[in-house]
Enzyme design. Structure first.
Site, short mmCIF file in Angstrom:
data_model
loop_
_atom_site.label_atom_id
_atom_site.label_comp_id
_atom_site.label_asym_id
_atom_site.label_seq_id
_atom_site.Cartn_x
_atom_site.Cartn_y
_atom_site.Cartn_z
N ASN A 192 0.97 -1.27 -0.02
CA ASN A 192 -0.19 0.03 -0.02
C ASN A 192 0.81 1.27 -0.03
OD1 ASN A 192 -0.40 1.86 2.43
ND2 ASN A 192 0.14 -0.25 3.30
N ILE A 236 -0.93 4.30 0.77
CA ILE A 236 -1.87 5.29 1.09
C ILE A 236 -1.61 6.56 1.26
CG2 ILE A 236 -4.12 5.57 2.68
CD1 ILE A 236 -4.17 3.04 1.12
N GLY A 237 -0.27 6.72 2.15
CA GLY A 237 0.08 8.04 2.29
C GLY A 237 -0.36 8.78 3.45
N LEU A 238 -0.85 8.14 4.34
CA LEU A 238 -1.43 8.85 5.59
C LEU A 238 -2.44 9.93 5.33
CD1 LEU A 238 1.83 9.17 7.82
CD2 LEU A 238 0.14 7.25 7.55
N CYS A 296 9.39 8.35 9.52
CA CYS A 296 9.35 9.81 8.92
C CYS A 296 10.60 10.38 8.86
CB CYS A 296 8.12 10.56 9.45
SG CYS A 296 8.53 10.76 11.18
N LYS A 311 6.14 3.12 17.26
CA LYS A 311 6.17 2.06 16.24
C LYS A 311 7.10 1.81 15.26
CE LYS A 311 3.29 -0.19 13.28
NZ LYS A 311 1.73 0.34 12.66
N THR A 347 5.33 -1.62 7.73
CA THR A 347 5.39 -2.29 6.37
C THR A 347 6.82 -2.28 6.06
OG1 THR A 347 4.92 -0.12 5.37
CG2 THR A 347 2.89 -1.88 5.92
N GLY A 367 0.95 -8.19 5.42
CA GLY A 367 0.29 -9.61 5.18
C GLY A 367 1.10 -10.58 5.28
N GLY A 380 -3.57 -6.79 11.28
CA GLY A 380 -3.79 -5.73 10.14
C GLY A 380 -4.29 -6.11 9.08
C1 LIG Z 1 -3.68 0.17 4.31
C2 LIG Z 1 -2.60 0.09 5.24
C3 LIG Z 1 -2.45 1.35 5.85
C4 LIG Z 1 -1.76 1.48 7.02
N1 LIG Z 1 -1.52 2.55 7.82
C5 LIG Z 1 -0.87 2.78 8.78
C6 LIG Z 1 -0.95 3.80 9.66
O1 LIG Z 1 -1.53 4.84 9.45
N2 LIG Z 1 0.12 4.11 10.55
C7 LIG Z 1 0.77 3.09 10.95
O2 LIG Z 1 1.73 3.19 11.72
N3 LIG Z 1 0.86 1.81 10.28
C8 LIG Z 1 0.10 1.83 9.18
N4 LIG Z 1 0.06 0.58 8.45
C9 LIG Z 1 0.96 -0.85 8.98
C10 LIG Z 1 0.11 -1.57 9.93
O3 LIG Z 1 -0.25 -1.02 11.00
C11 LIG Z 1 1.03 -2.68 10.23
O4 LIG Z 1 2.05 -2.45 10.78
C12 LIG Z 1 1.57 -3.57 9.05
O5 LIG Z 1 0.51 -3.84 8.16
C13 LIG Z 1 2.14 -4.97 9.57
O6 LIG Z 1 0.90 -5.92 9.80
P1 LIG Z 1 -0.05 -6.72 9.03
O7 LIG Z 1 0.71 -7.57 8.12
O8 LIG Z 1 -1.10 -7.67 9.80
O9 LIG Z 1 -0.88 -5.94 8.09
C14 LIG Z 1 -0.83 0.37 7.52
C15 LIG Z 1 -1.00 -0.88 6.99
C16 LIG Z 1 -1.81 -0.95 5.77
C17 LIG Z 1 -1.86 -2.39 5.08
#
Ligand SMILES: Cc1cc2nc3c(=O)[nH]c(=O)nc-3n(C[C@H](O)[C@H](O)[C@H](O)COP(=O)(O)O)c2cc1C
Length: 298
Positions: A73, A75-77, A134, A168, A196, A218, A266
């Site tokens: 992803n 998404i870019g916050l 960041c 984090k 990620t 994932g 997640g």
């Molecule tokens: C679509 C998407 C948006 C995410 N947005 C954020 C975010 O806003 N802030 C953040 O700290 N991590 C964000 N993450 C990372 C997740 O919180 C998590 O650390 C990461 O996806 C690993 O867990 P998972 O494999 O279960 O998804 C995002 C992940 C995904 C897939």
């Protein structure tokens, strides 16, 4: 670590399954599915999408790419900014039956300080997660890639709030345990990982994502998460929220076994918004003591 009630940096939780930031929009879910979402809330704490000081539109599309066992992803916050979040989203999230953790990101210690003070002033908030993936505008370095930058940031923020500060961690470093140790030295109450992994999907000879690259999450990242949580657990004594590719109770159990105190779900929630509920039931099934002491179905 048991699958029953637990305490995470001083916050009492009904069980160890929480959400990963940015992967479960509780406000949209309630809009779509009504009060059932609140009555049957699958997480023991709710972590908000990361907010930034000013509103952000997010990255240009396309923002998603699917891999055989992962997604990327960029998404870019996108978010309403601190003011919009605190006035509009926080009151809605305060209706959830679980403690709230607000995730914040900024590009300087001054901006981070403003966010932490504003969020900390709100009684609805149980803890603050610092998304440190960041750049620091002053040094140009990604804060969470440098143990010393992370420690300095925590030293600046620690005096500003009595609420727990969770850092984090990014997985995109050679030694996440060193960054975790920096966070602990600076006064963090907990760390969460993994975020990620940097990724650049290609399509017809060009990067597919509008932003060029994004973050992999994932099932494909699960073994990376297990390695990094285990390394971090050996390096720090503050609690860990472990995440990365969790799709079943046994995946959650593995993260607890390598040192996590709580586990975040997640990407799995995108395919099945009730994945966390199933994961908890499976986890309890692996832990007969928690299963017999569970006071409710969730
Ligand atoms: C679509 C998407 C948006 C995410 N947005 C954020 C975010 O806003 N802030 C953040 O700290 N991590 C964000 N993450 C990372 C997740 O919180 C998590 O650390 C990461 O996806 C690993 O867990 P998972 O494999 O279960 O998804 C995002 C992940 C995904 C897939």
């Amino acid at each position: 670590m048991s699958a029953g009630p637990t305490s995470f940096c001083g916050i009492e939780l009904a069980h160890p399954i929480i959400n990963a930031s940015g992967t479960f929009d509780a406000i949209a879910a309630r809009r779509a599915f009504g009060d059932a979402v609140v009555e049957r809330f699958p997480f023991s704490a709710y972590v908000s999408k990361t907010i930034t000081p000013a509103p952000r539109a997010g990255n240009p599309p396309p923002r998603l790419w699917e891999e055989p066992a992962a997604m990327v992803n960029s998404i870019g916050l996108p978010n309403k900014g601190a003011e919009g979040f605190l006035s509009t989203d926080l009151p809605a999230l305060a209706d959830l039956p679980v403690p709230l953790i607000v995730s914040v990101m900024a590009t300087s210690a001054e901006e981070f300080s403003g966010l932490v003070e504003a969020v900390s002033a709100r009684d609805e908030v149980a803890a603050i997660e610092l998304n440190v993936s960041c750049p620091n505008v002053h040094s140009g370095l990604i804060v969470g890639e440098q143990p010393s930058e992370t420690e300095a940031l925590l030293e600046a923020l620690r005096p500003l709030t009595a609420k727990p500060l969770i850092v984090k961690l990014t997985p995109n470093v050679a030694a996440p345990a060193s960054v975790a140790a920096g966070a602990e030295a600076g006064g963090a109450d907990a760390v969460s990982l993994i975020n990620t992994l940097k990724a650049r999907p290609m399509f017809a000879g060009k990067p597919w994502l509008g932003a060029g690259s994004g973050g992999l999450s994932g099932p494909a990242v699960r073994a990376v998460a297990l390695q990094q949580v285990s390394d971090v657990a050996a390096a720090v004594s503050i609690p860990i929220a472990g995440m990365g590719g969790v799709e079943s109770g046994s995946h959650a159990r593995d993260l607890l076994d390598v040192g996590a105190e709580v586990v975040a779900v997640g990407t799995a929630s995108f395919r099945d918004p009730l994945a966390a509920e199933r994961i908890l039931i499976e986890l309890r099934g692996l832990d007969p003591v928690a299963a017999s002491s569970a006071t409710s179905e969730l």
